[in-house]
Design an enzyme around this catalytic site. Structure first.
Site, PDB file in Angstrom:
ATOM      1  N   ASP A   1       0.851  -1.196   0.000  1.00  0.00           N
ATOM      2  CA  ASP A   1       0.000   0.000   0.000  1.00  0.00           C
ATOM      3  C   ASP A   1       0.890   1.251   0.000  1.00  0.00           C
ATOM      4  OD1 ASP A   1       1.022  -0.464   2.555  1.00  0.00           O
ATOM      5  OD2 ASP A   1      -0.735   0.333   3.596  1.00  0.00           O
TER       6      ASP A   1
ATOM      7  N   ASP B   1       6.956   1.105   1.967  1.00  0.00           N
ATOM      8  CA  ASP B   1       6.673   0.107   0.918  1.00  0.00           C
ATOM      9  C   ASP B   1       7.517   0.446  -0.318  1.00  0.00           C
ATOM     10  OD1 ASP B   1       3.598  -1.065   1.702  1.00  0.00           O
ATOM     11  OD2 ASP B   1       4.050   0.968   2.333  1.00  0.00           O
TER      12      ASP B   1
ATOM     13  N   ASN C   1      -2.764   2.080   3.933  1.00  0.00           N
ATOM     14  CA  ASN C   1      -2.495   3.414   4.490  1.00  0.00           C
ATOM     15  C   ASN C   1      -3.379   4.473   3.838  1.00  0.00           C
ATOM     16  OD1 ASN C   1      -0.951   5.835   3.403  1.00  0.00           O
ATOM     17  ND2 ASN C   1       0.184   4.200   2.381  1.00  0.00           N
TER      18      ASN C   1
ATOM     19  N   THR D   1       3.376  -5.993   2.360  1.00  0.00           N
ATOM     20  CA  THR D   1       3.839  -4.914   3.246  1.00  0.00           C
ATOM     21  C   THR D   1       2.681  -3.968   3.600  1.00  0.00           C
ATOM     22  OG1 THR D   1       4.588  -3.675   1.314  1.00  0.00           O
ATOM     23  CG2 THR D   1       6.245  -5.005   2.464  1.00  0.00           C
TER      24      THR D   1
ATOM     25  N   PHE E   1      -0.488  -1.388  12.730  1.00  0.00           N
ATOM     26  CA  PHE E   1      -1.437  -0.888  11.726  1.00  0.00           C
ATOM     27  C   PHE E   1      -1.872  -1.943  10.696  1.00  0.00           C
ATOM     28  CE2 PHE E   1      -2.287   1.107   7.603  1.00  0.00           C
ATOM     29  CZ  PHE E   1      -3.385   1.900   7.935  1.00  0.00           C
ATOM     30  N   ASN E   2      -0.918  -2.611  10.038  1.00  0.00           N
ATOM     31  CA  ASN E   2      -1.285  -3.528   8.944  1.00  0.00           C
ATOM     32  C   ASN E   2      -2.222  -4.635   9.417  1.00  0.00           C
ATOM     33  OD1 ASN E   2       0.251  -2.161   7.068  1.00  0.00           O
ATOM     34  ND2 ASN E   2       2.032  -3.519   7.257  1.00  0.00           N
TER      35      ASN E   2
ATOM     36  N   HIS F   1      10.094   0.225   8.054  1.00  0.00           N
ATOM     37  CA  HIS F   1       9.470  -1.060   8.397  1.00  0.00           C
ATOM     38  C   HIS F   1       9.455  -2.066   7.240  1.00  0.00           C
ATOM     39  CE1 HIS F   1       7.621   0.826  11.990  1.00  0.00           C
ATOM     40  NE2 HIS F   1       7.242   1.817  11.202  1.00  0.00           N
ATOM     41  N   ASP F   2       8.820  -1.650   6.142  1.00  0.00           N
ATOM     42  CA  ASP F   2       8.500  -2.618   5.089  1.00  0.00           C
ATOM     43  C   ASP F   2       9.735  -3.186   4.397  1.00  0.00           C
ATOM     44  OD1 ASP F   2       5.821  -2.295   5.615  1.00  0.00           O
ATOM     45  OD2 ASP F   2       5.519  -0.784   4.050  1.00  0.00           O
TER      46      ASP F   2
HETATM   47  C1  BDR Z   1       3.168  -0.276   8.599  1.00  0.00           C
HETATM   48  O1  BDR Z   1       2.124   0.666   8.448  1.00  0.00           O
HETATM   49  C2  BDR Z   1       2.325   1.433   7.294  1.00  0.00           C
HETATM   50  O2  BDR Z   1       2.058   2.768   7.548  1.00  0.00           O
HETATM   51  C3  BDR Z   1       3.748   1.199   6.865  1.00  0.00           C
HETATM   52  O3  BDR Z   1       3.874   1.276   5.451  1.00  0.00           O
HETATM   53  C4  BDR Z   1       4.045  -0.181   7.368  1.00  0.00           C
HETATM   54  O4  BDR Z   1       3.647  -1.153   6.419  1.00  0.00           O
HETATM   55  C5  BDR Z   1       3.903  -0.003   9.896  1.00  0.00           C
HETATM   56  O5  BDR Z   1       3.028  -0.167  10.980  1.00  0.00           O
HETATM   57 CA    CA Z   2       3.012  -0.540   4.120  1.00  0.00          CA
END
Ligand code: BDR
Ligand code: CA
Length: 310
Positions: free
Chosen positions: A12, A17, A41, A125, A166-167, A239-240
């Site tokens: 996303d 990402d 997101n 991701t 979040f994901n 993160h991703d």
């Molecule tokens: C995740 O949430 C998204 O905002 C980032 O791209 C990542 O995949 C981190 O919590």
């Molecule tokens: Ca992401």
């Protein structure tokens, strides 16, 4: 030379990402067979447009397909505070020269798996909606999935609620299905990704590479850091990119096998990933959870990837 690992990118984009995709595209160890957008997101319209622009910038030559308009069951929630209203605010990006094929994301995933002589690794991701849709619609293809190297969750804490990342929170039902699928999972959760920090001095090293992709990456890092600095981070947590880096350079990471369950109910814990670190339950491990990394090695990978566009 060893054969590259065939992968499907599902995300996303999203600053991190986009950097994950940059790392994947630049690595001779990976071969991108397809890309799918997911509602995460931002709305699916925005994440698909961003996927098109990022693929155009990076020169990713693979079919792109658009994901579902929303999570399996839950109401969608976006993250404009992190990535901006466009879902990828910051530097100006090229207008798309890549367009989605006329297939839903899970159908493109199925097509790639069916046509591949060898099993393919999925690299999600964002929320796990498309991966769950694939498993629901084509369970017969499970054996063609080599594994799932994903960013999401965390066995100690969350970032969108105290318990949930979040994901996973966006589509807990999808995540639950994926973690119970039996497909081997490598989980890059907050335990490691919050340590995958790119420091401001690293941004400058990347900017100094002075190529069109490196300049955009440096701007993405600045933008992403803008949000995280206010929370006390010393750098931008990419993160991703950990989900991709774990495939390219697993020696940079400390991983532990454990059973991970996804909480879909709960007053406080919906979307939490519960890791059985001490093997207290009767469940056999279903995931390799990444817990730590060599930060400098990780930043080195990203820098080398950005330099490859010179
Ligand atoms: C995740 O949430 C998204 O905002 C980032 O791209 C990542 O995949 C981190 O919590
Ligand atoms: Ca992401």
């Amino acid at each position: 030379m060893t054969k590259p690992i065939p992968i499907l990118l599902d995300g996303d984009p999203g600053h991190d990402d986009a950097m994950a995709w940059m790392l994947a595209q630049s690595s001779p160890l990976l071969e991108i067979r397809g890309v799918t957008s997911v509602c995460g997101n931002q709305t699916i319209e925005k994440t698909t447009y961003n996927a098109q622009r990022v693929m155009t910038l990076l020169g990713i030559d693979a079919p792109l397909a658009k994901g579902r308009t929303g999570p399996l069951i839950a109401e969608h929630m976006a993250a404009p505070s992190v990535h901006g209203e466009s879902g990828l605010d910051g530097p100006v990006l090229p207008e798309p020269a890549v367009f989605p094929v006329d297939l839903p994301a899970c159908a493109l995933m199925a097509k790639v798996l069916e046509e591949s002589p060898e099993p393919v690794t999925l690299v999600p991701t964002g929320p796990l909606t498309n991966v769950a849709s694939l498993l629901l619609t084509r369970p017969d293809l499970k054996g063609k999935i080599a594994g799932i190297s994903m960013m999401g969750g965390g066995v100690t804490h969350g970032n969108w609620t105290p318990a949930a990342e979040f994901n996973i929170l966006v589509d807990p039902e999808a995540a639950d299905l994926v973690f119970r699928s039996g497909v081997p999972i490598t989980m890059a959760g907050l335990d490691v990704t919050e340590k995958a920090l790119v420091f401001p001095e690293d941004f400058e090293t990347i900017r100094a590479l002075d190529n069109p992709v490196a300049s955009v990456v440096a701007d993405w890092l600045e933008f992403f850091y803008g949000f995280h600095r206010k929370l006390g981070y010393a750098g931008a947590p990419v993160h991703d990119a950990v989900a991709v880096a774990a495939l390219i350079a697993p020696e940079l990471f400390h991983m532990e096998e454990m059973y991970v369950a996804v909480e879909t109910q709960g007053t406080y814990c919906r979307g939490a990933t519960i890791g059985d670190r001490y093997h207290l339950s009767d469940h056999a491990p279903n995931a390799r959870v990444i817990l730590d990394l060599d930060r400098e090695g990780f930043v080195g990978l990203l820098t080398k990837a950005a330099a490859s566009y010179s």
